[in-house]
Design an enzyme around this catalytic site. Structure first.
Site, short mmCIF file in Angstrom:
data_model
loop_
_atom_site.label_atom_id
_atom_site.label_comp_id
_atom_site.label_asym_id
_atom_site.label_seq_id
_atom_site.Cartn_x
_atom_site.Cartn_y
_atom_site.Cartn_z
N LYS A 35 0.84 -1.20 0.00
CA LYS A 35 0.00 0.00 0.00
C LYS A 35 0.88 1.25 0.00
CE LYS A 35 -0.43 -0.18 5.04
NZ LYS A 35 -1.33 -0.59 6.15
N ARG A 130 -10.90 0.47 14.58
CA ARG A 130 -10.97 1.23 13.34
C ARG A 130 -11.97 0.49 12.44
NH1 ARG A 130 -4.75 2.03 11.58
NH2 ARG A 130 -5.20 -0.13 11.04
N TYR A 256 16.57 29.79 9.42
CA TYR A 256 15.38 30.51 9.89
C TYR A 256 15.27 30.46 11.40
CZ TYR A 256 13.52 30.84 5.15
OH TYR A 256 13.33 31.13 3.83
N MET A 304 12.75 24.60 3.31
CA MET A 304 12.05 23.91 2.23
C MET A 304 13.01 23.10 1.35
SD MET A 304 9.60 25.39 -0.80
CE MET A 304 8.27 25.94 0.24
#
Ligand SMILES: *Cc1c(COP(=O)(O)O)cnc(C)c1O
Length: 366
Positions: A35, A130, A256, A304
């Protein structure tokens, strides 16, 4: 020259890890779980290395189609079953086995017009809460399926919530046995953690096992065990190169938010890899990174397109030096994906699934 980031899939490692599953569950057939595009590796890239499996398990009908396009004629199991009535047509056409976990799926099967009777895996909810029928509703669901001409064979499925931890699998096994002890049909119980950690308890009890993460060389119970403890090999390397060098003086900061400040003069390497490549943005200062195969630490914030690395352990490294974000370096050193995941507060599963579309895969990647 393209930006130097690259993912590589290691075919021999996939085959080795599949052999480890066979060794732990010698009596069971194997559903290789592919998957999420084979946990981010790419179904087409893992197919050859895993084709000695007994079946493939996945969720997306489109992924099932891709397996059939690779000429896989063996079993395919849809782990969440059909999402609507049209999916049943595709199951008939592509000969897909499917999970039945709720009443609506039985209703749709009952209304489905087909010449080909289906093989279904009836799922019990043994505590994960679930998908699946509660134990007290399971037999009624089984009897309903048994009476449908659309159904040829019913197998029994459950999923362990705690196979990787101290709670273990006893409660689920008890719930499952209490309801299914006199029902015919094949059983499939185990995910990777159960296959590795509970091989003794489960010996002879499963017709099929459902390994996912173990095939991809990450330990389901890290840090209690590492991939090396389980003799698993990494199947994915994410690599890049240094594209810049900075010389920091004491007190200089990097990135940053200026979150990292040099305590002494130091060299920083700038790596062409950031969160837009799938590197975890929450990786903290100290997250391991290999430069020229030598263990270094990431410092400052992940941005990024770049991360920054303390080059103190590799004084010879410079622009163009090889960087291994996880997996195998050219010198043979390994950085387990689980260690990087842990430093970012996540699991190996998420990192491998999150490699971004902009990252190219090496042509030799299986
Ligand atoms: C994903 C999945 C698995 C495989 O889980 P791993 O922890 O990766 O081994 C097995 N069974 C089901 C139902 C799943 O959804």
């Amino acid at each position: 020259m393209p930006r130097p980031i690259l993912a590589t899939v290691h075919a021999a490692a996939l085959s080795h890890n599949l052999a480890r599953v066979r060794a732990c569950a010698p009596d069971a057939r194997v559903w290789a779980v592919v998957k999420a595009n084979a946990y981010g590796h790419g179904i087409e890239r893992v197919f050859d290395a895993l084709r000695s499996t007994d079946g493939f398990a996945l969720l997306d009908l489109d992924e099932a189609r891709r397996l059939r396009a690779l000429d896989w004629r063996g079993p395919i199991l849809l782990l969440e079953g059909c999402f609507d009535a049209r999916d049943l047509e595709l199951c008939s056409r592509l000969s897909l086995w499917h999970t039945v976990h709720c009443t609506e799926q039985i209703d749709r099967l009952a209304a489905h017009k087909t010449q080909l009777a289906h093989r279904v895996f009836l799922k019990m909810n043994t505590g994960m809460n679930r998908l699946g029928f509660a134990p007290e509703r399971f037999r009624a669901a089984w009897i309903r399926l048994k009476d449908l001409p659309q159904v040829e064979e019913i197998s029994l499925l459950q999923h362990f919530p705690d196979a990787d931890g101290p709670k273990g699998i006893d409660a689920q096994l008890q719930a499952f046995d209490a309801v299914t002890h006199d029902l015919p049909g094949e059983r499939t119980l185990s995910n990777s953690a159960a296959i590795l950690r509970h091989a003794g308890t489960l010996a002879g009890r499963s017709d099929w096992v459902r390994p996912g993460i173990v095939l991809y060389g990450s330990a389901p119970d890290f840090p209690a065990h590492s991939a090396a403890d389980w003799d698993l090999r990494p199947t994915m390397t994410l690599s890049s190169r240094l594209i810049g060098i900075q010389h920091l003086q004491t007190g200089d900061t990097v990135g940053y938010g200026s979150s990292f400040a040099a305590e002494a003069p130091m060299r920083i390497g700038v790596v062409a890899c950031g969160y837009a490549d799938g590197y975890p943005r929450h990786a903290a200062t100290g997250t391991p990174v290999l430069v020229d195969g030598v263990r270094c630490r990431m410092v400052g914030r992940v941005s990024m397109d770049m991360i920054t690395v303390d080059l103190t352990p590799v004084p010879k490294a410079g622009a163009g030096s090889e960087v291994t974000l996880w997996g195998c370096a050219s010198n043979g050193a390994v950085l387990p994906i689980d260690e990087v995941a842990r430093a970012a507060g996540t699991v190996g599963y998420e990192l491998m699934c999150a490699v971004a579309p902009r990252v190219p895969f090496a042509p030799g990647s299986a």
